[in-house]
Write a protein that holds these residues in place. Structure first.
Motif: not given
Length: 155
Positions: A26-32, A110-119, A123-125, A127-135
């Motif tokens: 999370p801290p590194v992703a926040h900086l990103h 990320q295209v959907i996230n960057f288009k439809f999710t407020p800035v 990152l919250n989106v 972090l949640v989707v990352s649960l699937v990715w890291t699994t």
């Protein structure tokens, strides 16, 4: 049995994944995300119509995908007790496969996230989707089996 513990479940693997997802990432992703917003929106003033595509392209193909996946394999290797050489070998042998899977999974997300999710929630989106990715990463690239000899070499 998982991890030689006599249990069907690998608690050490879960603890390593939780440490990565809850402490290291999370801290590194926040900086990103702050950097990505600055470079695309402020520095290059990309139009609103192109912004999701510019962010996705920078993130996935220029720097973040490569870094974050090497970081994942490195941190998990470190937490597993690998030495620097073993971690390097792990990253070198898995990075390209991980990147291909990442592009298939994360480009549309990320295209959907960057288009439809407020800035402020992007990152919250992630972090949640990352649960699937890291699994997926954990299943596709399971921890290396380190015998006593290999652990001793790790110092």
């Amino acid at each position: 049995p998982a991890s030689g513990s006599g249990s069907w479940f690998d608690w050490g693997r879960l603890a390593r994944a939780a440490a990565f997802g809850g402490i290291f990432y999370p801290p590194v992703a926040h900086l990103h995300f702050n950097f990505l917003e600055w470079i695309v929106v402020e520095r290059f003033a990309v139009s609103a119509a192109m912004m999701p595509w510019a962010k996705m392209a920078l993130e996935q193909f220029v720097y973040w995908g490569w870094f974050s996946n090497a970081y994942y394999h490195s941190v998990l290797g470190f937490l597993q007790g690998m030495n620097v050489s073993q971690i390097y070998d792990r990253v070198a042998s898995t990075l390209m496969q991980t990147m291909i899977a990442q592009w298939i999974f994360w480009v549309p997300v990320q295209v959907i996230n960057f288009k439809f999710t407020p800035v402020r929630y992007q990152l919250n989106v992630v972090l949640v989707v990352s649960l699937v990715w890291t699994t997926f990463l954990s299943l596709a690239f399971p921890p290396a089996k380190l015998g006593d000899n290999e652990k001793e070499k790790g110092g």
